[in-house]
Design an enzyme around this catalytic site. Structure first.
Site, PDB file in Angstrom:
ATOM      1  N   THR A   1      -2.827  -8.472  11.481  1.00  0.00           N
ATOM      2  CA  THR A   1      -4.858  -7.995  10.172  1.00  0.00           C
ATOM      3  C   THR A   1      -6.112  -8.853  10.028  1.00  0.00           C
ATOM      4  O   THR A   1      -5.969  -9.481  10.680  1.00  0.00           O
ATOM      5  CB  THR A   1      -3.621  -8.184   8.496  1.00  0.00           C
ATOM      6  OG1 THR A   1      -4.653  -7.574   7.650  1.00  0.00           O
ATOM      7  CG2 THR A   1      -3.577  -9.818   8.114  1.00  0.00           C
TER       8      THR A   1
ATOM      9  N   HIS B   1       0.402  -1.383  -0.246  1.00  0.00           N
ATOM     10  CA  HIS B   1      -0.224   0.249   0.053  1.00  0.00           C
ATOM     11  C   HIS B   1       1.032   1.561  -0.022  1.00  0.00           C
ATOM     12  O   HIS B   1       0.272   2.112   0.338  1.00  0.00           O
ATOM     13  CB  HIS B   1      -0.993  -0.308   1.132  1.00  0.00           C
ATOM     14  CG  HIS B   1      -2.129  -1.458   1.204  1.00  0.00           C
ATOM     15  ND1 HIS B   1      -2.985  -1.939   1.830  1.00  0.00           N
ATOM     16  CD2 HIS B   1      -2.076  -2.132   0.463  1.00  0.00           C
ATOM     17  CE1 HIS B   1      -4.185  -2.495   2.078  1.00  0.00           C
ATOM     18  NE2 HIS B   1      -3.302  -2.833   0.793  1.00  0.00           N
TER      19      HIS B   1
HETATM   20  P1  NAD Z   1      -7.090  -3.525  10.679  1.00  0.00           P
HETATM   21  O1  NAD Z   1      -7.416  -1.889  10.984  1.00  0.00           O
HETATM   22  O2  NAD Z   1      -8.284  -4.069   9.511  1.00  0.00           O
HETATM   23  O3  NAD Z   1      -6.733  -4.888  11.464  1.00  0.00           O
HETATM   24  C1  NAD Z   1      -6.186  -4.800  13.003  1.00  0.00           C
HETATM   25  C2  NAD Z   1      -5.871  -6.296  13.133  1.00  0.00           C
HETATM   26  O4  NAD Z   1      -5.018  -6.160  13.929  1.00  0.00           O
HETATM   27  C3  NAD Z   1      -6.869  -6.502  13.845  1.00  0.00           C
HETATM   28  O5  NAD Z   1      -7.622  -7.831  13.400  1.00  0.00           O
HETATM   29  C4  NAD Z   1      -6.506  -6.114  15.495  1.00  0.00           C
HETATM   30  O6  NAD Z   1      -7.204  -7.255  16.813  1.00  0.00           O
HETATM   31  C5  NAD Z   1      -5.406  -6.548  15.514  1.00  0.00           C
HETATM   32  N1  NAD Z   1      -4.450  -5.638  16.482  1.00  0.00           N
HETATM   33  C6  NAD Z   1      -4.229  -5.216  16.650  1.00  0.00           C
HETATM   34  N2  NAD Z   1      -2.675  -4.580  17.985  1.00  0.00           N
HETATM   35  C7  NAD Z   1      -2.643  -6.509  17.726  1.00  0.00           C
HETATM   36  C8  NAD Z   1      -1.511  -5.779  18.345  1.00  0.00           C
HETATM   37  N3  NAD Z   1      -0.693  -5.419  18.965  1.00  0.00           N
HETATM   38  N4  NAD Z   1      -0.953  -7.187  18.059  1.00  0.00           N
HETATM   39  C9  NAD Z   1      -2.104  -8.709  17.258  1.00  0.00           C
HETATM   40  N5  NAD Z   1      -2.746  -7.647  16.725  1.00  0.00           N
HETATM   41  C10 NAD Z   1      -3.538  -7.073  16.671  1.00  0.00           C
HETATM   42  O7  NAD Z   1      -5.605  -3.334   9.518  1.00  0.00           O
HETATM   43  P2  NAD Z   1      -5.427  -4.418   8.502  1.00  0.00           P
HETATM   44  O8  NAD Z   1      -5.847  -5.517   8.520  1.00  0.00           O
HETATM   45  O9  NAD Z   1      -3.716  -4.460   8.312  1.00  0.00           O
HETATM   46  O10 NAD Z   1      -5.350  -3.388   7.172  1.00  0.00           O
HETATM   47  C11 NAD Z   1      -6.147  -2.205   7.193  1.00  0.00           C
HETATM   48  C12 NAD Z   1      -5.683  -1.510   6.715  1.00  0.00           C
HETATM   49  O11 NAD Z   1      -4.996  -0.254   7.214  1.00  0.00           O
HETATM   50  C13 NAD Z   1      -4.600  -1.550   5.832  1.00  0.00           C
HETATM   51  O12 NAD Z   1      -4.337  -1.784   4.174  1.00  0.00           O
HETATM   52  C14 NAD Z   1      -3.321  -0.567   5.983  1.00  0.00           C
HETATM   53  O13 NAD Z   1      -3.068   0.246   4.690  1.00  0.00           O
HETATM   54  C15 NAD Z   1      -3.542   0.389   6.657  1.00  0.00           C
HETATM   55  N6  NAD Z   1      -3.244   0.979   7.713  1.00  0.00           N
HETATM   56  C16 NAD Z   1      -1.825   1.000   8.469  1.00  0.00           C
HETATM   57  C17 NAD Z   1      -0.996   1.471   9.106  1.00  0.00           C
HETATM   58  C18 NAD Z   1       0.037   1.896   9.375  1.00  0.00           C
HETATM   59  O14 NAD Z   1       1.123   1.521   8.565  1.00  0.00           O
HETATM   60  N7  NAD Z   1       0.968   1.165  10.586  1.00  0.00           N
HETATM   61  C19 NAD Z   1      -2.190   2.062  10.371  1.00  0.00           C
HETATM   62  C20 NAD Z   1      -3.313   1.630  10.340  1.00  0.00           C
HETATM   63  C21 NAD Z   1      -4.324   1.434   9.095  1.00  0.00           C
END
Ligand code: NAD
Length: 257
Positions: A195, A123
């Protein structure tokens, strides 16, 4: 009854060493312990913002002032975020030859900051930006400090300068998705961390790997759609804690063996 094949790190460490190498798929959950909110958890960004108004290409073109306000609030803090124990453990496991590649949905650059070398960004990367007209490269700094106005406009062609991230409604970079699919089909074990498995096409990669014969290990604080359909070994808990424990067990085994 154990609905989700709950496993422990000793069993998974053995499996990883047996398989000899793994491909890793990460999502926003690998970075929440670095202080970056994910999208869909209770503290996630979509509980504060409606993604159709802030994260689609149509929204950006319709209302750039509003969307760039969101970019500044969400993307700005990514620059100073530090890798956590999960990012560091993955980099260490790459160093000893057990991680072939990290495929990430994240845009925060934290795998690279931790030392991972082979990172496939599905992404994009929020630290970079690009003119939507002539594709001239810029940086997140250029957007943040409003060097080219707000919203930022390319001085050469007068088109918007956009962070190098894939918004809903945009195509993923061809090379990245092609490499990710190939890595998934070739993998003997896929480690899926943090994820929700709801954003395609990344959400299809564990299934692709499993169809090709890989074991699927998943780390998440809670079961996901992947847990229910694809995962063989589920480690429930925080990515930083589980990954450092797993890494330590693997490194101990290597030094003993
Ligand atoms: P999502 O928000 O849909 O899901 C996050 C997942 O991580 C959830 O299932 C949650 O239960 C789990 N989670 C949260 N904290 C955790 C931890 N400490 N340990 C283990 N698991 C944990 O995110 P996604 O599936 O990555 O998809 C959404 C989109 O979010 C992606 O396309 C990405 O580009 C974008 N995104 C990226 C960032 C970043 O770059 N850090 C931040 C927010 C969103």
């Amino acid at each position: 009854m154990n609905l989700f094949n709950l496993s422990d790190t000793t069993e998974v460490a053995k499996k990883i060493l047996q398989r000899g190498e793994m491909v890793v798929l990460t999502g926003a959950g690998v970075s929440t312990e670095s202080g970056i909110p994910d999208f869909r958890s209770p503290d996630g960004i979509w509980n504060k913002y409606d993604f159709t108004e802030f994260a689609t290409i149509d929204a950006l073109l319709r209302n750039p002032v509003k969307v760039f306000g969101f970019f500044k609030e969400f993307l700005g803090p990514l620059k100073s975020a530090a890798p956590n124990k999960a990012h560091k453990a993955l980099a260490r496991l790459e160093e000893v030859g057990l991680v072939k590649a990290v495929i990430t949905q994240n845009i925060d650059n934290l795998h690279q900051k931790a030392g991972s070398k082979n990172v496939i960004e599905l992404h994009g990367n929020a630290l970079n930006a690009r003119c939507m007209g002539c594709h001239k490269p810029y940086t997140l700094d250029d957007i943040e400090n409003e060097r080219y106005g707000f919203p930022p406009v390319c001085p050469d062609c007068k088109k918007l300068i956009k962070p190098d991230v894939v918004l809903f409604g945009e195509r993923l970079p061809d090379a990245a998705i092609k490499t990710a699919c190939q890595l998934s089909m070739d993998s003997k074990l896929m480690l899926v961390i943090g994820t929700s498995g709801t954003v395609a096409p990344a959400s299809g990669l564990p299934h692709l790997a499993k169809k090709a014969g890989a074991d699927i290990v998943e780390i998440n604080v809670e079961p996901t759609i992947i847990t229910k359909t694809t995962t063989d070994f589920f480690l429930q808990g925080k990515a930083g804690e589980i990954m450092s424990e797993l890494c330590e067990k693997i490194l101990n085994e290597i030094s003993v063996g």
